[in-house]
Design an enzyme around this catalytic site. Sequence first.
Site, PDB file in Angstrom:
ATOM      1  NE  ARG A 226      -4.590  -1.423   0.192  1.00  0.00           N
ATOM      2  CZ  ARG A 226      -3.943  -2.308  -0.682  1.00  0.00           C
ATOM      3  NH1 ARG A 226      -3.265  -2.856  -2.072  1.00  0.00           N
ATOM      4  NH2 ARG A 226      -5.486  -2.934  -0.697  1.00  0.00           N
ATOM      5  CG  HIS A 274      -3.692  -0.480  -7.229  1.00  0.00           C
ATOM      6  ND1 HIS A 274      -4.327   0.160  -6.010  1.00  0.00           N
ATOM      7  CD2 HIS A 274      -3.761  -2.079  -6.074  1.00  0.00           C
ATOM      8  CE1 HIS A 274      -4.709  -0.627  -4.825  1.00  0.00           C
ATOM      9  NE2 HIS A 274      -4.364  -2.136  -5.396  1.00  0.00           N
TER      10      HIS A 274
HETATM   11  P1  NDP Z   1      -1.945 -10.944   4.708  1.00  0.00           P
HETATM   12  O1  NDP Z   1      -2.936 -10.342   6.057  1.00  0.00           O
HETATM   13  O2  NDP Z   1      -2.769 -12.602   4.532  1.00  0.00           O
HETATM   14  O3  NDP Z   1      -0.484 -10.833   5.698  1.00  0.00           O
HETATM   15  C1  NDP Z   1      -0.064  -9.528   5.874  1.00  0.00           C
HETATM   16  C2  NDP Z   1       1.105  -9.496   6.499  1.00  0.00           C
HETATM   17  O4  NDP Z   1       1.861  -8.279   6.919  1.00  0.00           O
HETATM   18  C3  NDP Z   1       1.328 -11.109   7.461  1.00  0.00           C
HETATM   19  O5  NDP Z   1       2.630 -11.331   8.006  1.00  0.00           O
HETATM   20  C4  NDP Z   1       1.348 -10.363   9.233  1.00  0.00           C
HETATM   21  O6  NDP Z   1       1.814 -10.134   9.661  1.00  0.00           O
HETATM   22  C5  NDP Z   1       1.730  -8.660   8.505  1.00  0.00           C
HETATM   23  N1  NDP Z   1       2.333  -7.647   9.279  1.00  0.00           N
HETATM   24  C6  NDP Z   1       0.933  -7.141   9.483  1.00  0.00           C
HETATM   25  N2  NDP Z   1       0.899  -6.099  10.440  1.00  0.00           N
HETATM   26  C7  NDP Z   1       2.478  -5.807  10.898  1.00  0.00           C
HETATM   27  C8  NDP Z   1       2.928  -4.992  11.493  1.00  0.00           C
HETATM   28  N3  NDP Z   1       2.427  -4.086  12.094  1.00  0.00           N
HETATM   29  N4  NDP Z   1       4.126  -5.386  11.363  1.00  0.00           N
HETATM   30  C9  NDP Z   1       4.859  -6.311  10.392  1.00  0.00           C
HETATM   31  N5  NDP Z   1       4.382  -7.415   9.946  1.00  0.00           N
HETATM   32  C10 NDP Z   1       2.946  -6.970   9.714  1.00  0.00           C
HETATM   33  O7  NDP Z   1      -2.474 -10.206   3.399  1.00  0.00           O
HETATM   34  P2  NDP Z   1      -2.196 -10.742   2.217  1.00  0.00           P
HETATM   35  O8  NDP Z   1      -1.057 -11.191   2.194  1.00  0.00           O
HETATM   36  O9  NDP Z   1      -2.822 -11.576   1.816  1.00  0.00           O
HETATM   37  O10 NDP Z   1      -2.054  -9.111   1.570  1.00  0.00           O
HETATM   38  C11 NDP Z   1      -0.720  -7.715   2.285  1.00  0.00           C
HETATM   39  C12 NDP Z   1      -1.303  -7.068   1.871  1.00  0.00           C
HETATM   40  O11 NDP Z   1      -1.247  -6.544  -0.313  1.00  0.00           O
HETATM   41  C13 NDP Z   1      -2.708  -6.918   1.295  1.00  0.00           C
HETATM   42  O12 NDP Z   1      -3.082  -6.297   2.103  1.00  0.00           O
HETATM   43  C14 NDP Z   1      -3.002  -5.067   0.344  1.00  0.00           C
HETATM   44  O13 NDP Z   1      -2.475  -4.073   1.131  1.00  0.00           O
HETATM   45  C15 NDP Z   1      -1.591  -5.952  -0.642  1.00  0.00           C
HETATM   46  N6  NDP Z   1      -2.171  -5.995  -1.820  1.00  0.00           N
HETATM   47  C16 NDP Z   1      -1.825  -5.583  -2.987  1.00  0.00           C
HETATM   48  C17 NDP Z   1      -2.245  -5.744  -4.037  1.00  0.00           C
HETATM   49  C18 NDP Z   1      -2.226  -5.399  -5.959  1.00  0.00           C
HETATM   50  O14 NDP Z   1      -2.072  -5.385  -6.616  1.00  0.00           O
HETATM   51  N7  NDP Z   1      -1.232  -4.225  -5.586  1.00  0.00           N
HETATM   52  C19 NDP Z   1      -3.275  -6.987  -4.926  1.00  0.00           C
HETATM   53  C20 NDP Z   1      -3.666  -7.998  -3.940  1.00  0.00           C
HETATM   54  C21 NDP Z   1      -3.593  -7.228  -1.791  1.00  0.00           C
HETATM   55  P3  NDP Z   1       1.187 -11.768  10.208  1.00  0.00           P
HETATM   56  O15 NDP Z   1       1.615 -13.230   9.390  1.00  0.00           O
HETATM   57  O16 NDP Z   1       2.403 -11.524  12.156  1.00  0.00           O
HETATM   58  O17 NDP Z   1      -0.194 -11.001  11.225  1.00  0.00           O
END
Ligand code: NDP
Length: 311
Positions: A226, A274
């Site tokens: 993001r 995006h």
């Molecule tokens: P998930 O919820 O599966 O994974 C999120 C990861 O981020 C997890 O490993 C989580 O940790 C980690 N995380 C969250 N908060 C923190 C923090 N404060 N500190 C450290 N690590 C953190 O999401 P997805 O993998 O499915 O998607 C990730 C993001 O990708 C989406 O939220 C979206 O913003 C983006 N996206 C972009 C797209 C694009 O076309 N550009 C398409 C699809 C998604 P933990 O494992 O410990 O929970």
Amino acid sequence: MINILFSARAAQWPVYRAPLEAAFAAKGLKVNLTDRTDAPETVDYLVYAPAREDDDLSVYTNLKLIQSLWAGPDKLLKNKTLTQPMARMVDPGMTQGMVDYVFGHIMRHHLEVDRFSNAKPGAWLTDWAPPLPADRTVAILGIGALGMACAKVAHGYGFNVIGWSRTQKEGAPFPCYAGVEGLEQTLAQADIIVTLLPNTPATEGLINKETIAQMKDGAAIINPGRGQLIDDDALLAALNSSKISGATLDVFHTEPLPAEHPYWHHPNVLVTPHVASETRATTAADIVAENIARVEEGKEALYLIDPTLKY
Ligand code: NDP
């Protein structure tokens, strides 16, 4: 009969309808699937990718679940009328698309393509060979559904992969770090940094002046997560001083990215609009059906968004 309302942009209904019907039938679910209703109180499940940000979700008084078609929950959570449980989309088709994007751009930075695309005509830059992948460290920030898939592919290819997330990951085939204390260690090792984190209060501005200072000189950044993860002024300053060698950016604070934004004009920044990956109807339909079947059986839905964590 289970009442399911599909609420998304009008163009998505013809794309999703047949795959959803097939997936519900395959699960043996007897459903009434529609894209409009005059009786919102009768809707059991909302399959949702909002066409408008100000949808009034309070009219769905008997919803068992909102199944989002989006992976990122940040925009959905801004809706003040949201009280129902909501699951985000974890779609194998989208995951494949994200792996394609991330691995492709890791390779671009690994091969230092900017070095050649920015070269003057006639420059014959023979005095260069990339290090072997094993000698390049790729840090994936966010080892979730998408980040883990990307990390495994890069690791399988031979890069020295490290991961970072909020909670410690056990059993990954590469070293993982966690929490605020693990971030500096992660950043200090990385040649290529991929940010696949959600936009939450805890991740906003994570890539800033201080964290960039912790990175290796000449590191590259790929951000399909993001736009809010990055302090743009800090990244531009680091690009201008060559502290950061290049950036591939798919997401931005303001989208579409305004034409006058310096990212468009920087020789070491690649802007993509995006498009890193999107939900694919054929594979996502199975996930929707699986989740609805689970809730109907009294089980907890998969991939529920935690309103306190905001992802
Ligand atoms: P998930 O919820 O599966 O994974 C999120 C990861 O981020 C997890 O490993 C989580 O940790 C980690 N995380 C969250 N908060 C923190 C923090 N404060 N500190 C450290 N690590 C953190 O999401 P997805 O993998 O499915 O998607 C990730 C993001 O990708 C989406 O939220 C979206 O913003 C983006 N996206 C972009 C797209 C694009 O076309 N550009 C398409 C699809 C998604 P933990 O494992 O410990 O929970």
